[in-house]
Design an enzyme around this catalytic site. Sequence first.
Site: not given
Ligand code: NAD
Ligand code: TYD
Length: 343
Positions: A33, A36, A81, A123-125, A148, A152, A187, A205, A270, A273
């Site tokens: 890791d 970041t 990521a 991700t489902d996104e 983003y 992905k 988030k 938003y 909002d 996109g």
């Molecule tokens: P996060 O942002 O909490 O953690 C990302 C980690 O990656 C951090 O520890 C960071 O230091 C490390 N990192 C970033 N850039 C790097 C680099 N260049 N080299 C090495 N390490 C690096 O993310 P998360 O929410 O835990 O998501 C993890 C994975 O799951 C991602 O690939 C994301 O796309 C995927 N994902 C996340 C969600 C969600 O809801 N959070 C849902 C579906 C998929």
């Molecule tokens: P987020 O946690 O950023 O996940 P993603 O955009 O990857 O789904 O946001 C979840 C939902 O919440 C999304 O519809 C955007 C909304 N949102 C807000 O309304 N206010 C906020 O401050 C944030 C961060 C997200």
Amino acid sequence: MKVFVTGGAGFIGSNFVYHLLGLPAAYSVVNYDALTYAGNLLNLERVASQQNYSFVRGNICDAAAVCAAMQGCDAVVHFAAESHVDRSIYEPAPIIETNVRGTLVLLQAARELKISRFVHVSTDEVYGDIPHGLASDENYPLQPNSPYSASKAASDMLVRSFVRTYGFPGIITRASNNYGPYQFPEKFIPLMIANALDNKPLPIYGDGLQERDWLHVEDHCRALALVLERGREGEVYNVGAGNTEPNLSMVRRILRVLGKPESLMTRVADRPGHDRRYALESSKITRELGWSPGMDLEQGIRQTINWYRSNGAWLQHVREGDYREYYDKYYTHRDKTMKTVTA
Ligand code: NAD
Ligand code: TYD
């Protein structure tokens, strides 16, 4: 099995490291890791001194460092990521660098080192907006709408190309929005919890009627461990809990549990996109690997709120500690661009 975990100091990665090392099977983990703003070794304090765990600080875009650290590992689970949609809108280039080029570097290293299994955590996104009445299965077209999700989708396509071209042992998982302990408070869910605990405004938003399919991080980690053990090479597995809920309802749920007033909700401009709705069809992983979500949404939110309430020092550290500069830069921009629409 020795597993090379990328991004193990982030939200899902750290939960996964705990999950894997808690299983009866003999796993060991090399956590690679870059640390970041989103990566935090505090997340891994409970395993830091275990013999079956080691940490290497490095960037996934650094091919030599990746190859050196991956040497001797059997499998890769790739989380690392840039994971935040709003930041990707603000500054797309670092997102593409890490999420696309970084994934390519890992694929090349894993191929060279003859790694026997590569789980790419996506991700489902990547499916984009899902109309009401529909849910995206693994064959749904990829229609990403943010830098983003485009990054992905691009990394998914790279994994797919390695499977087809080189017979590479890649598997892709696509999970819905996760929530739970150790999530960085940029988030939605942790931001709303943290702001509500401090009696600060909760930025909603647009109309707040966007829907996300909420998955507890422990359910996601169980799914990933099953895919690592028994997933079929070259396949894609969706992972969703079927908890599709509008953002406003989710915030009301959080405020109710915390006993805070709804007047904290503040509608702001909002997101450009903004995807209106995600909904996942996940019967394939249930059918093939026997996975099903275990956490009820209300129970999961209560558990998550309790975690943030009991971990004030963690919250303080990630919000105001070493990451202050990045955090300030991003939020100054956000606060300037997001004007309150109605109180
Ligand atoms: P996060 O942002 O909490 O953690 C990302 C980690 O990656 C951090 O520890 C960071 O230091 C490390 N990192 C970033 N850039 C790097 C680099 N260049 N080299 C090495 N390490 C690096 O993310 P998360 O929410 O835990 O998501 C993890 C994975 O799951 C991602 O690939 C994301 O796309 C995927 N994902 C996340 C969600 C969600 O809801 N959070 C849902 C579906 C998929
Ligand atoms: P987020 O946690 O950023 O996940 P993603 O955009 O990857 O789904 O946001 C979840 C939902 O919440 C999304 O519809 C955007 C909304 N949102 C807000 O309304 N206010 C906020 O401050 C944030 C961060 C997200």
